[in-house]
Design a protein around this motif. Structure first.
Motif, short mmCIF file in Angstrom:
data_model
loop_
_atom_site.label_atom_id
_atom_site.label_comp_id
_atom_site.label_asym_id
_atom_site.label_seq_id
_atom_site.Cartn_x
_atom_site.Cartn_y
_atom_site.Cartn_z
N PHE A 194 0.78 -1.11 0.22
CA PHE A 194 0.05 -0.11 0.07
C PHE A 194 0.85 1.24 -0.04
N VAL A 195 1.96 1.18 0.51
CA VAL A 195 2.79 2.41 0.80
C VAL A 195 3.19 2.98 -0.86
N THR A 196 3.49 1.92 -1.97
CA THR A 196 3.84 2.26 -3.02
C THR A 196 2.59 2.51 -4.07
N ARG A 197 1.52 2.47 -3.56
CA ARG A 197 0.21 3.21 -4.08
C ARG A 197 -0.65 4.01 -3.52
N THR A 198 -1.19 4.84 -4.24
CA THR A 198 -2.16 6.16 -3.67
C THR A 198 -3.22 5.72 -3.35
#
Length: 316
Positions: free
Chosen positions: A224-228
């Motif tokens: 989730f950190v590499t997604r917005t």
């Protein structure tokens, strides 16, 4: 064109990383010097010269083109800590940033009874994701044109689970997502060796092996950190594509083209892989932490070429 030959300037820069000061540390703790030095890994770097970029510049006197080398390499974006005791991140400099609070105070494992035997099964861990400190070295070299700009900001906290209690401790709302309810969806592992599920992306995982449980949680954080726009309290790591700069897609479990893991604690590794780790499939004795604390670096692939004009008209 695809070669592993590394420019001398890159060698020199990574020699500086190797010579970074590494202070003595207490057992089962990680310090910034060690993390910086760990980035001098040729296996994780996977440096390649891919081709050329052609740039066009126009002036009142006419137009001309210039070329630059197109390179591809992995870069350490994040340091992901997965740990047992709330407020006790094994990376000591980050620990004060994530203290216990009224909504996040405890950590630990549960037990369940099966066939007359007591098993540690349901595990809970805290997790933090912070910009890798070695990213600053890549930014420095990018001005020469042999490496890409860092996607992450060094030492920036992208995620601290103590401030995301509703999602991290309660699984709200992801426990109701189809990925969490339908068997076989978004699993960490391969057929016959499934370590756990990506969803719900919380701190709880049903897994008897502590190392596997921590790896699943690290994968969830990276997911989730590499997604917005995800239902968590975090800062997205989402470097934007631009002319001459091609950052990676969001992390996907089992996909080396989206990201690989380097173990930093326990027993630091000088190589990168996806979960399940190739080197620990047979035995987990050397990688299971007695205190339940683990640290990984997340490396992701970037491609770029140095800007040599106003408009990029071709790249190979």
């Amino acid at each position: 064109m695809n070669t592993k030959r590394t420019p001398l300037v890159l060698c020199a820069a990574f020699a500086l990383l190797i010579s970074a000061s590494v202070m003595p540390r207490p057992a089962e703790a990680t310090n910034t010097g060690e993390i910086v030095a760990s980035a001098a890994s040729w296996d994780c770097l996977d440096y390649q010269i891919k081709g050329v970029c052609v740039w066009l510049t126009c002036t009142p006197f006419g137009c001309y083109t210039q070329t630059s080398v197109k390179v591809k390499h992995d870069m350490p974006d994040l340091v992901v800590s997965v740990y047992q005791r709330t407020g006790d991140n094994p990376w000591s400099v980050i620990s004060p940033l994530a203290p216990p609070n009224v909504t996040a105070q405890y950590g630990g494992n549960g037990r369940e009874r099966r066939y007359g035997r007591d098993h540690q099964q349901v595990r809970f861990k805290n997790a933090d994701a912070v910009g890798h400190p070695a990213a600053a070295g890549f930014d420095l070299l990018s001005s020469v044109g042999y490496t890409c700009d860092a996607g992450a900001t060094p030492m920036q906290p992208y995620y601290l689970s103590v401030f995301d209690s509703l999602a991290w401790r309660q699984g709200v709302p992801e426990s109701a997502y189809p990925e969490a309810l339908i068997p076989g969806q978004r699993e960490v592992g391969v057929l016959g060796n499934i370590w756990g599920h990506v969803y719900p992306r919380s701190g709880f995982v049903s897994q008897a092996n502590d190392y596997k449980a921590a790896a699943v949680i690290a994968q969830r954080v990276a997911d989730f950190v590499t997604r917005t726009g995800q239902p968590h309290v975090y800062t997205p790591l989402d470097p934007k594509k631009r002319e001459g700069y091609w950052p990676p897609d969001p992390v996907k479990e089992g996909d080396e083209s989206s990201g690989k893991w380097q173990r930093l604690q326990p027993n630091m590794s000088d190589s990168c892989t996806v979960f399940p780790d190739r080197g620990v499939l047979a035995s987990f004795a050397d990688v299971t932490a007695d205190d339940g604390d683990y640290v990984w670096a997340l490396w992701r692939p970037y491609q770029c070429c140095k800007r040599r004009g106003e408009v990029l008209i071709f790249s190979s």
